[in-house]
Write a protein that holds these residues in place. Sequence first.
Motif, PDB file in Angstrom:
ATOM      1  N   SER A  17      15.539  12.277 -13.485  1.00 33.74           N
ATOM      2  CA  SER A  17      15.526  11.541 -14.751  1.00 33.74           C
ATOM      3  C   SER A  17      16.221  10.213 -14.519  1.00 33.74           C
ATOM      4  O   SER A  17      16.994  10.054 -13.571  1.00 33.74           O
ATOM      5  CB  SER A  17      16.263  12.319 -15.853  1.00 33.74           C
ATOM      6  N   ILE A 148       9.737  14.941 -14.205  1.00 34.54           N
ATOM      7  CA  ILE A 148      10.529  13.913 -14.864  1.00 34.54           C
ATOM      8  C   ILE A 148      11.037  14.491 -16.186  1.00 34.54           C
ATOM      9  O   ILE A 148      10.253  14.815 -17.075  1.00 34.54           O
ATOM     10  CB  ILE A 148       9.688  12.651 -15.156  1.00 34.54           C
ATOM     11  N   THR A 150      12.886  14.120 -19.661  1.00 34.38           N
ATOM     12  CA  THR A 150      13.211  13.051 -20.602  1.00 34.38           C
ATOM     13  C   THR A 150      13.387  13.612 -21.999  1.00 34.38           C
ATOM     14  O   THR A 150      12.752  14.597 -22.369  1.00 34.38           O
ATOM     15  CB  THR A 150      12.124  11.960 -20.598  1.00 34.38           C
ATOM     16  N   SER A 160      13.026   6.813 -17.506  1.00 35.61           N
ATOM     17  CA  SER A 160      12.116   7.698 -16.777  1.00 35.61           C
ATOM     18  C   SER A 160      10.959   6.909 -16.179  1.00 35.61           C
ATOM     19  O   SER A 160      10.483   7.209 -15.078  1.00 35.61           O
ATOM     20  CB  SER A 160      11.577   8.785 -17.712  1.00 35.61           C
ATOM     21  N   LEU A 164       9.712   6.696 -12.217  1.00 36.54           N
ATOM     22  CA  LEU A 164       8.329   6.842 -11.747  1.00 36.54           C
ATOM     23  C   LEU A 164       7.971   5.743 -10.758  1.00 36.54           C
ATOM     24  O   LEU A 164       7.285   5.989  -9.756  1.00 36.54           O
ATOM     25  CB  LEU A 164       7.359   6.814 -12.929  1.00 36.54           C
ATOM     26  N   ALA A 182       3.456  13.691 -10.378  1.00 36.74           N
ATOM     27  CA  ALA A 182       4.589  13.717 -11.310  1.00 36.74           C
ATOM     28  C   ALA A 182       4.125  14.247 -12.664  1.00 36.74           C
ATOM     29  O   ALA A 182       3.019  13.938 -13.125  1.00 36.74           O
ATOM     30  CB  ALA A 182       5.182  12.327 -11.471  1.00 36.74           C
ATOM     31  N   VAL A 184       5.807  15.286 -16.757  1.00 37.60           N
ATOM     32  CA  VAL A 184       6.965  15.076 -17.624  1.00 37.60           C
ATOM     33  C   VAL A 184       7.316  16.363 -18.369  1.00 37.60           C
ATOM     34  O   VAL A 184       6.441  17.078 -18.874  1.00 37.60           O
ATOM     35  CB  VAL A 184       6.724  13.917 -18.616  1.00 37.60           C
TER      36      VAL A 184
END
Length: 278
Positions: A17, A148, A150, A160, A164, A182, A184
């Motif tokens: 993060s 990720i 968030t 975030s 990336l 990736a 989230v």
Amino acid sequence: MKDEAEGKPCKVIVVTSGKGGVGKTTSAGAIAAGLAKRGKKTVVIDFDVGLRNLDMIMGVERRVVFDFINVIHGDAKLKQALIRDKRLENLAILPTSQTRDKDALTTEGVKAVLDELREEFDYIICDSPAGIERGALMAMHFADEAVIVTNPEVSSVRDSDRVLGLLNSKTARAEDGQEIKAQVLITRHDQQRIDTGEMMTVEDVLEILAIPLLGIIPESKAVLRASNLGMPVVLDEPSAASRAYESAVARLDGEDLEVKVESDRPRGFMGRLFGRSA
């Protein structure tokens, strides 16, 4: 190599993060425990040198003798530093040092440890420190995939987005011209605060980050309770948060499930459904 007969080599996943306090270490522990519950041999590594919170989240702080940095610098063997979870036979924890700084992490040392772990485990979960300094860069450098974490807040999502950018430019896969997959994981989701405009909607978060949605973890007292007990939330009594993490883990492990917004509140339990991006 582990799982070679099945054609499934070990996968290294960084949980990261840009902003601190979003539930990253809680999520790393929950993901690792969730994968172990599914029968996957899993190890979770603490890259937050100097702070070291993963061992407390996992309830093994009193069992730490050697750590990640000891292994990197040749002061201990990997098997001496690995802590086997007493609740899940497929789970191991590699704690880090509280007394060293992040410069103790070296690219060569991290690679050597990961290469050794790849021989035994199906999944290696790297718990990254927040931010973009050395510890975070080391945690993501050898990753195959990234989660990720968030909160649905502007500052968290903006940070975030910067992470990336680092994943696609400062990692080993990026250097080889490859992308890191990736996804989230939205934590501390609170529909009431979203309805009053205090938090961003899920759609807004996804529009900014432009990556698939792994899961939505609701604001829940169960998360704090589990942390205080030294227990990954997926091992705590059933709650909306534990169910949400288990569903996210299933998606991470290859299942194609819709993402449900859940809550421990009596009303609106099922919430809305979001189709998962491919």
